[in-house]
Scaffold this active site. Structure first.
Site, PDB file in Angstrom:
ATOM      1  N   ASP A  32       0.919 -14.367 -13.942  1.00  0.00           N
ATOM      2  CA  ASP A  32       1.588 -15.621 -13.599  1.00  0.00           C
ATOM      3  C   ASP A  32       1.036 -16.107 -12.263  1.00  0.00           C
ATOM      4  OD1 ASP A  32       3.676 -17.490 -12.540  1.00  0.00           O
ATOM      5  OD2 ASP A  32       4.717 -16.891 -14.367  1.00  0.00           O
ATOM      6  N   ASN A  89      12.069 -17.973 -21.911  1.00  0.00           N
ATOM      7  CA  ASN A  89      12.854 -19.181 -21.683  1.00  0.00           C
ATOM      8  C   ASN A  89      12.591 -20.126 -22.851  1.00  0.00           C
ATOM      9  OD1 ASN A  89      13.707 -18.286 -19.107  1.00  0.00           O
ATOM     10  ND2 ASN A  89      11.780 -18.952 -18.226  1.00  0.00           N
ATOM     11  N   GLY A  95      14.857 -23.275 -18.397  1.00  0.00           N
ATOM     12  CA  GLY A  95      13.788 -23.135 -17.418  1.00  0.00           C
ATOM     13  C   GLY A  95      12.393 -23.136 -18.000  1.00  0.00           C
ATOM     14  N   GLN A  96      12.242 -23.419 -19.294  1.00  0.00           N
ATOM     15  CA  GLN A  96      10.908 -23.470 -19.877  1.00  0.00           C
ATOM     16  C   GLN A  96      10.187 -24.709 -19.354  1.00  0.00           C
ATOM     17  OE1 GLN A  96      10.708 -23.563 -24.190  1.00  0.00           O
ATOM     18  NE2 GLN A  96       8.506 -23.191 -24.196  1.00  0.00           N
ATOM     19  N   HIS A 102       6.080 -18.131 -24.380  1.00  0.00           N
ATOM     20  CA  HIS A 102       5.521 -17.080 -23.538  1.00  0.00           C
ATOM     21  C   HIS A 102       6.636 -16.161 -23.054  1.00  0.00           C
ATOM     22  CE1 HIS A 102       6.460 -20.538 -20.951  1.00  0.00           C
ATOM     23  NE2 HIS A 102       6.630 -19.691 -19.946  1.00  0.00           N
ATOM     24  N   HIS A 104       7.711 -13.434 -20.210  1.00  0.00           N
ATOM     25  CA  HIS A 104       7.429 -12.974 -18.854  1.00  0.00           C
ATOM     26  C   HIS A 104       7.695 -11.475 -18.805  1.00  0.00           C
ATOM     27  CE1 HIS A 104       7.691 -17.060 -16.875  1.00  0.00           C
ATOM     28  NE2 HIS A 104       8.323 -17.298 -18.008  1.00  0.00           N
TER      29      HIS A 104
END
Length: 116
Positions: A32, A89, A95-96, A102, A104
């Site tokens: 990230d 998310n 919060g996407q 994806h 995290h």
């Protein structure tokens, strides 16, 4: 399957650089750019699915492969034994911000609850 303007599809295509830490035929994992912990890696399917709901609806075992890839990343990063968080998310209120599913993989420090 890809979206021309999708950031993660462009990473898969090699058009945008990323620090790749793990990959399979159908998944890709990269660091990230705004890490929230010492280990913060994103795991994506190479094909484009908007969110976790779309991935689950695809119903061909890809969600399982993404989660297995996430665990492989945790093992390689040395956080599997102590513990790690896997977060998907789904949607803007969750919060996407990049609409390519994806997960995290977050670890390497004590993680509190609730997360946000």
């Amino acid at each position: 399957m890809s979206e021309a303007d999708c950031l993660f599809c462009r990473i898969v295509a090699g058009e945008i650089p990323a620090e790749i830490v793990y990959e399979t035929d159908r998944t890709l994992a990269f660091r990230d750019v705004n890490p929230q912990a010492p280990t913060h890696v994103l795991v994506i399917p190479r094909d484009h699915y908007r969110d976790a709901a779309a991935l689950a609806a695809a119903d061909h075992g890809l969600a399982d492969e993404v989660i297995k890839a996430a665990h492989a990343v945790a093992q390689r990063e040395g956080v599997a034994e102590a513990g790690y968080r896997l977060v998907f998310n789904t949607g803007p209120e969750a919060g996407q911000t990049v609409f390519h599913v994806h997960g995290h993989v977050i670890g390497g420090r004590s993680l509190r609850w609730p997360p946000g």
